[in-house]
Design an enzyme around this catalytic site. Structure first.
Site, short mmCIF file in Angstrom:
data_model
loop_
_atom_site.label_atom_id
_atom_site.label_comp_id
_atom_site.label_asym_id
_atom_site.label_seq_id
_atom_site.Cartn_x
_atom_site.Cartn_y
_atom_site.Cartn_z
N ASP A 78 0.79 -1.11 0.14
CA ASP A 78 0.01 0.09 -0.04
C ASP A 78 0.90 1.06 0.10
O ASP A 78 2.25 1.13 0.11
CB ASP A 78 -0.77 0.11 1.23
CG ASP A 78 -1.66 1.25 1.41
OD1 ASP A 78 -2.34 1.53 0.36
OD2 ASP A 78 -1.97 1.92 2.47
N CYS B 95 -4.29 -1.46 -1.96
CA CYS B 95 -4.46 0.03 -2.10
C CYS B 95 -5.45 -0.08 -3.35
O CYS B 95 -5.02 -0.33 -4.45
CB CYS B 95 -3.08 0.54 -2.34
SG CYS B 95 -3.07 2.31 -3.10
N GLU C 70 -2.69 8.47 8.30
CA GLU C 70 -1.21 8.51 8.54
C GLU C 70 -0.73 9.11 9.53
O GLU C 70 0.34 9.17 10.04
CB GLU C 70 -0.76 8.96 7.22
CG GLU C 70 -0.82 8.05 5.94
CD GLU C 70 -0.17 6.51 6.10
OE1 GLU C 70 0.91 6.75 6.60
OE2 GLU C 70 -0.54 5.81 5.54
N HIS D 225 -7.29 2.74 3.75
CA HIS D 225 -7.06 3.26 4.92
C HIS D 225 -8.41 3.64 5.86
O HIS D 225 -8.35 3.75 7.00
CB HIS D 225 -6.49 4.82 4.70
CG HIS D 225 -5.19 4.84 4.56
ND1 HIS D 225 -4.54 4.42 3.39
CD2 HIS D 225 -3.89 5.41 5.30
CE1 HIS D 225 -3.20 4.48 3.35
NE2 HIS D 225 -2.56 5.12 4.30
N1 DGL Z 1 -4.88 3.31 0.94
C1 DGL Z 1 -4.84 3.69 -0.32
C2 DGL Z 1 -6.28 3.31 -1.14
O1 DGL Z 1 -6.62 2.20 -0.76
C3 DGL Z 1 -4.74 5.00 -0.58
C4 DGL Z 1 -3.98 5.85 0.16
C5 DGL Z 1 -3.28 7.09 -0.34
O2 DGL Z 1 -4.05 8.10 -0.92
O3 DGL Z 1 -1.89 6.89 -0.63
O4 DGL Z 1 -6.69 3.86 -1.95
#
Ligand code: DGL
Length: 282
Positions: A10, A73, A151, A185
């Site tokens: 991710d 991700c 984060e 996230h």
């Molecule tokens: N965790 C990521 C997702 O599933 C994105 C987070 C980011 O913007 O870096 O899209």
């Protein structure tokens, strides 16, 4: 090969929600997790950049001998799933289809909301994935600041609540009864999101169903880990503040994360990581 780890990736800590589900459902499997914190967040970045960053990390995981890749991700999956599947011979699992499958079987009024990063929402990856299911109304909403909060380790409080009200109001007005957390996230903000959406809206995240896909694929390819020794889990970040990443990861998933002195992505040597890990444990 069967004893090799599952590579999970991710932009940051979001994919840990998927890693946790995989470890819960498949406690005999080893995991090599990489958060691309050097380039996080992916959400606001041009799709070509996300594609390049993601493939660099995945090339690295492949070079370390992972037996499977999990793109944990949504933004990366929207940008480069097809490329990854063409590029690597190991199976590549992702998070969008599992969430869509779950949402389709969950909704009662056929109105489904999807929240995600700007990259995911603009790519229309979810609309494409839902296209096979007829008669659905799909309402999407980008929630860029949610990733910032997670984060920073902020999962509750007035500020995140106010932002959640602002982002989620259009979905409430649209009357969705099912809300897909289309960013890995967001499960860390489930409390806030659920509070704002109310008890009649079911939240769908992809973690458990993605872990099911991982298991199905391991079984169908005959590549389950057979070793009777405990699995080894390694967590890595590409950015400078690796210790911060590990602290945050520990805090968010509430389990011990090994803090070994790791080298930067680009030169991860799995054998020495595992040796360092063993040394740390003894
Ligand atoms: N965790 C990521 C997702 O599933 C994105 C987070 C980011 O913007 O870096 O899209």
């Amino acid at each position: 090969m069967n004893d090799a780890p599952i590579g999970i990736f991710d932009s940051g800590v979001g994919g840990l929600t998927v890693a946790r589900a995989i470890q819960d459902q498949l406690p005999n499997e080893s995991v090599l997790y990489v958060g691309d914190t050097a380039h996080s967040p992916y959400g606001p970045k041009p799709i070509a950049d996300v594609r390049r960053f993601s493939l660099e990390v995945l090339d690295d995981l492949i070079a370390q001998g992972v037996k499977m890749i999990v793109i944990a991700c949504n933004t990366a999956s929207s940008a480069m799933l097809r490329d990854a599947r063409e590029r690597y011979s190991v199976p590549v699992i992702e998070v969008i289809q599992p969430a869509v499958r779950t949402a389709v079987t969950t909704t009662r009024n056929h109105k489904i909301g999807v929240i995600g990063t700007e990259g995911t929402v603009n790519s229309r990856a979810y609309q494409d994935a839902f296209a096979a299911a007829p008669d659905l109304e799909i309402v999407t909403q980008a929630c860029p600041r949610f990733v910032e909060f997670v984060e920073a380790g902020v999962t509750t409080g007035e500020e995140v609540m106010a932002v959640a009200h602002e982002y989620l109001q259009p979905l409430k007005e649209a009357g969705v009864d099912t809300l897909v957390l289309g960013c890995t996230h967001y499960p860390f903000l489930k409390g806030v999101i659920s509070y704002v959406m109310g008890p009649n809206v079911t939240l769908v995240s992809s973690d458990t169903e993605t872990a099911n896909d991982v298991y199905r694929t391991l079984v169908s390819r005959g590549i389950e880990r057979s070793a009777a020794t405990p699995p080894e889990h390694v967590y890595e970040a590409t950015g400078d503040s690796r210790e911060d990443f590990l602290d945050l990861a520990h805090r968010l998933i509430g389990r011990e994360i090994s803090t070994v002195n790791l080298v930067q992505t680009g030169a991860i040597d799995l054998a020495s990581l595992q040796a360092a890990l063993r040394e740390g444990e003894s």
